[in-house]
Design an enzyme around this catalytic site. Structure first.
Site, PDB file in Angstrom:
ATOM      1  N   PHE A   1       0.830  -1.198   0.000  1.00 13.09           N
ATOM      2  CA  PHE A   1       0.000   0.000   0.000  1.00 13.09           C
ATOM      3  C   PHE A   1       0.872   1.258   0.000  1.00 13.09           C
ATOM      4  O   PHE A   1       1.837   1.357   0.767  1.00 13.09           O
ATOM      5  CB  PHE A   1      -0.930  -0.014   1.225  1.00 13.09           C
ATOM      6  CG  PHE A   1      -1.984   1.049   1.166  1.00 13.09           C
ATOM      7  CD1 PHE A   1      -3.120   0.868   0.385  1.00 13.09           C
ATOM      8  CD2 PHE A   1      -1.835   2.246   1.849  1.00 13.09           C
ATOM      9  CE1 PHE A   1      -4.084   1.858   0.304  1.00 13.09           C
ATOM     10  CE2 PHE A   1      -2.794   3.238   1.767  1.00 13.09           C
ATOM     11  CZ  PHE A   1      -3.923   3.044   0.995  1.00 13.09           C
TER      12      PHE A   1
ATOM     13  N   ASP B   1       1.884  -4.511   8.912  1.00 12.72           N
ATOM     14  CA  ASP B   1       0.693  -3.702   8.679  1.00 12.72           C
ATOM     15  C   ASP B   1      -0.503  -4.667   8.629  1.00 12.72           C
ATOM     16  O   ASP B   1      -0.609  -5.497   7.724  1.00 12.72           O
ATOM     17  CB  ASP B   1       0.842  -2.931   7.359  1.00 12.72           C
ATOM     18  CG  ASP B   1      -0.329  -1.989   7.100  1.00 12.72           C
ATOM     19  OD1 ASP B   1      -1.422  -2.215   7.659  1.00 12.72           O
ATOM     20  OD2 ASP B   1      -0.163  -1.035   6.305  1.00 12.72           O
TER      21      ASP B   1
ATOM     22  N   TYR C   1     -10.774   1.783  10.918  1.00 11.43           N
ATOM     23  CA  TYR C   1     -12.022   2.046  10.172  1.00 11.43           C
ATOM     24  C   TYR C   1     -12.427   0.946   9.207  1.00 11.43           C
ATOM     25  O   TYR C   1     -13.480   1.030   8.598  1.00 11.43           O
ATOM     26  CB  TYR C   1     -11.935   3.387   9.430  1.00 11.43           C
ATOM     27  CG  TYR C   1     -10.682   3.609   8.599  1.00 11.43           C
ATOM     28  CD1 TYR C   1     -10.560   3.051   7.339  1.00 11.43           C
ATOM     29  CD2 TYR C   1      -9.628   4.378   9.087  1.00 11.43           C
ATOM     30  CE1 TYR C   1      -9.412   3.262   6.576  1.00 11.43           C
ATOM     31  CE2 TYR C   1      -8.486   4.596   8.334  1.00 11.43           C
ATOM     32  CZ  TYR C   1      -8.380   4.036   7.085  1.00 11.43           C
ATOM     33  OH  TYR C   1      -7.253   4.232   6.333  1.00 11.43           O
ATOM     34  N   LYS C   2     -11.585  -0.071   9.035  1.00  9.99           N
ATOM     35  CA  LYS C   2     -11.948  -1.155   8.112  1.00  9.99           C
ATOM     36  C   LYS C   2     -12.705  -2.241   8.885  1.00  9.99           C
ATOM     37  O   LYS C   2     -13.806  -2.025   9.350  1.00  9.99           O
ATOM     38  CB  LYS C   2     -10.695  -1.706   7.437  1.00  9.99           C
ATOM     39  CG  LYS C   2      -9.932  -0.703   6.592  1.00  9.99           C
ATOM     40  CD  LYS C   2      -8.694  -1.376   6.023  1.00  9.99           C
ATOM     41  CE  LYS C   2      -7.760  -0.376   5.371  1.00  9.99           C
ATOM     42  NZ  LYS C   2      -8.286   0.210   4.143  1.00  9.99           N
TER      43      LYS C   2
ATOM     44  N   ARG D   1     -12.947  -4.489  -6.289  1.00 16.48           N
ATOM     45  CA  ARG D   1     -12.623  -5.183  -5.042  1.00 16.48           C
ATOM     46  C   ARG D   1     -13.889  -5.366  -4.215  1.00 16.48           C
ATOM     47  O   ARG D   1     -14.666  -4.429  -4.041  1.00 16.48           O
ATOM     48  CB  ARG D   1     -11.585  -4.376  -4.276  1.00 16.48           C
ATOM     49  CG  ARG D   1     -11.030  -5.083  -3.047  1.00 16.48           C
ATOM     50  CD  ARG D   1      -9.869  -4.321  -2.457  1.00 16.48           C
ATOM     51  NE  ARG D   1     -10.291  -3.010  -1.940  1.00 16.48           N
ATOM     52  CZ  ARG D   1      -9.580  -2.275  -1.091  1.00 16.48           C
ATOM     53  NH1 ARG D   1      -8.406  -2.709  -0.668  1.00 16.48           N
ATOM     54  NH2 ARG D   1     -10.022  -1.103  -0.678  1.00 16.48           N
TER      55      ARG D   1
HETATM   56  C1  LIG Z   1      -2.448  -1.689   3.934  1.00 21.98           C
HETATM   57  C2  LIG Z   1      -2.885  -0.315   4.301  1.00 21.98           C
HETATM   58  N1  LIG Z   1      -2.117   0.442   5.110  1.00 21.98           N
HETATM   59  C3  LIG Z   1      -2.504   1.689   5.479  1.00 21.98           C
HETATM   60  C4  LIG Z   1      -3.702   2.224   5.032  1.00 21.98           C
HETATM   61  C5  LIG Z   1      -4.146   3.613   5.414  1.00 21.98           C
HETATM   62  O1  LIG Z   1      -3.447   4.206   6.423  1.00 21.98           O
HETATM   63  P1  LIG Z   1      -3.975   5.528   7.155  1.00 21.98           P
HETATM   64  O2  LIG Z   1      -4.790   5.090   8.341  1.00 21.98           O
HETATM   65  O3  LIG Z   1      -2.757   6.249   7.569  1.00 21.98           O
HETATM   66  O4  LIG Z   1      -4.799   6.297   6.185  1.00 21.98           O
HETATM   67  C6  LIG Z   1      -4.519   1.466   4.201  1.00 21.98           C
HETATM   68  C7  LIG Z   1      -5.801   2.046   3.730  1.00 21.98           C
HETATM   69  O5  LIG Z   1      -6.514   1.529   2.943  1.00 21.98           O
HETATM   70  C8  LIG Z   1      -4.098   0.173   3.826  1.00 21.98           C
HETATM   71  O6  LIG Z   1      -4.851  -0.572   3.016  1.00 21.98           O
END
Ligand SMILES: Cc1ncc(COP(=O)(O)O)c(C=O)c1O
Length: 402
Positions: A122, A191, A216-217, A361
């Site tokens: 990402f 991550d 938030y996911k 997706r």
């Molecule tokens: C793998 C991954 N890392 C990080 C993020 C987003 O990070 P942040 O909370 O800093 O916006 C996402 C968002 O979709 C993601 O898919």
């Protein structure tokens, strides 16, 4: 009874859907991007507004436990990611937490000058590492998945990996990759944005050093919810993040002139926690009460596989080879006009997202997705493609969030 209806009828997780306020008539397959609203949240938030803030005012930092929310919420997230309670805090964004933990790792491996990550991960993970690399005088090395282990030489300070890939949903073997990194003298930062709440995660048992994840996911904490950060117990003393704020101070209310780190993961905190957002995340995390994550992971996998098999039979649709064994709770299907097809689907109430140029997706979180949703989504895709409606001007690309 159809096969899908029978699966719903036999699903032990089916009652969990009532923990959410999902709009009627919508097939929501984007919980991997933004989890739905927890049903208990509006009342909880109304209480926080009217009583904790409205009546309690500043007293609520103590009386309502506001000041400790980053750690109490961290402790509630901990079992979801296989961590001991004091190793997790809820704070900031994934991006910021990546910076904090990676900076701590680099300081713990002074003399080594490489951060290793997977090339296709990402973007924010790479962007944060690029910024940090410039500051710390190290090099970011990005290689394809198959070359990661071979790239673990004695210059690698840190290997940053996404547990479940944001596009392919492929999963890294956390125990094996942590072991490989440690053999080379490197630390690991995971991550968990696409695995926390979707899959069984065992940070402590699998030897992870550091981890971050999204609120938030799959954790259903609301748009822009605080993220979380994990610090393995064995690093509680040694880890010194470069982003130091007063909430991570050992005694913030001494207002001392100099920084002194708080014990354990608490040192990862920076500024004043956003209490309203924390309360929302708290309600999101509570949707996992009593949920067996092994059961959830198995259900999501079954949903993904049923959907992928059905999608592969549709004209113009390509499904990448399904990863063998375990994988994340979302799947990509490809179509040359992915953005338009997805926009037409959303207009019909079937909500997924797209990643350029050709990927649609769809996410299948176990708490909210019914087996019937697989059938409804496949039928809608079939109809959008057969009618050619996606070519309509209404479905031309607009907006920036996809
Ligand atoms: C793998 C991954 N890392 C990080 C993020 C987003 O990070 P942040 O909370 O800093 O916006 C996402 C968002 O979709 C993601 O898919």
């Amino acid at each position: 009874m159809s096969q899908l209806a029978a699966l719903d009828a036999a699903d032990p997780l089916a009652p969990a859907r009532a923990r959410f306020a999902l709009p009627p008539g919508v097939v929501y397959l984007d919980g991997n991007s933004l989890g739905p609203l927890p049903a208990a949240l509006p009342e909880r938030l109304a209480h926080t507004l009217a009583h904790e803030w409205g009546k309690g005012l500043i007293r609520s930092w103590n009386d309502a436990g506001w000041i400790d929310l980053p750690v109490t919420l961290g402790a509630a997230i901990a079992p979801i990611v296989g961590a001991e309670p004091d190793s997790v805090v809820a704070c900031d964004s994934v991006s910021l937490n990546l910076f904090k933990l990676a900076s701590a790792a680099l300081a713990m491996r002074a003399g080594r000058t490489t951060v290793l990550m997977e090339a296709s991960d990402f973007p924010t993970d790479a962007y944060v590492m690029q910024g940090l690399a410039g500051l710390a005088g190290v090099t970011l090395k990005r290689v394809p998945r198959a070359e990661l282990v071979a790239a673990l030489d004695d210059d690698v300070a840190l290997m940053l990996l996404t547990h479940a890939h944001y596009v392919s949903a492929q999963l890294h073997d956390m125990a094996a990759m942590s072991e490989a990194a440690h053999q080379a003298g490197a630390l690991t930062l995971w991550d968990l944005s696409h695995s926390a709440g979707a899959l069984v995660v065992n940070l402590d048992a699998d030897g992870a050093d550091f981890a971050v994840g999204c609120g938030y996911k799959f954790l259903n904490g609301g748009p822009g919810a605080p993220a979380f950060a994990y610090l393995a117990r064995r690093h509680w003393e040694a880890a010194q993040p470069a982003l130091t704020g007063w909430m991570g101070h050992a005694r913030p209310f001494d207002f001392a002139a100099d920084y002194a780190p708080a014990a354990g993961a608490r040192r990862l905190l920076t500024g004043t926690p956003p209490i309203l957002a924390m309360r929302a995340l708290e309600a999101g995390v509570a949707t996992f009460d009593g949920i067996d994550l092994a059961q959830a992971e198995a259900k999501s996998r079954q949903l993904v596989q049923l959907f992928a098999a059905g999608a592969a039979t549709l004209p113009g649709v390509r499904v990448d080879a399904s990863p063998q064994g375990r994988h994340g709770a979302h799947v990509i299907i490809r179509h040359a006009a992915a953005r338009r097809v997805m926009t037409a689907l959303i207009a019909r109430g079937v909500i997924g997202d797209m990643r350029p140029p050709d990927a649609m997706r769809f996410g299948f979180p176990a708490l909210t997705t019914r087996f019937a949703d697989v059938g409804l989504a496949l039928t809608a895709i079939e109809q959008v493609l057969a009618s050619g409606e996606w070519q309509d001007e209404r479905f031309a690309p607009k907006g920036v969030v996809s």
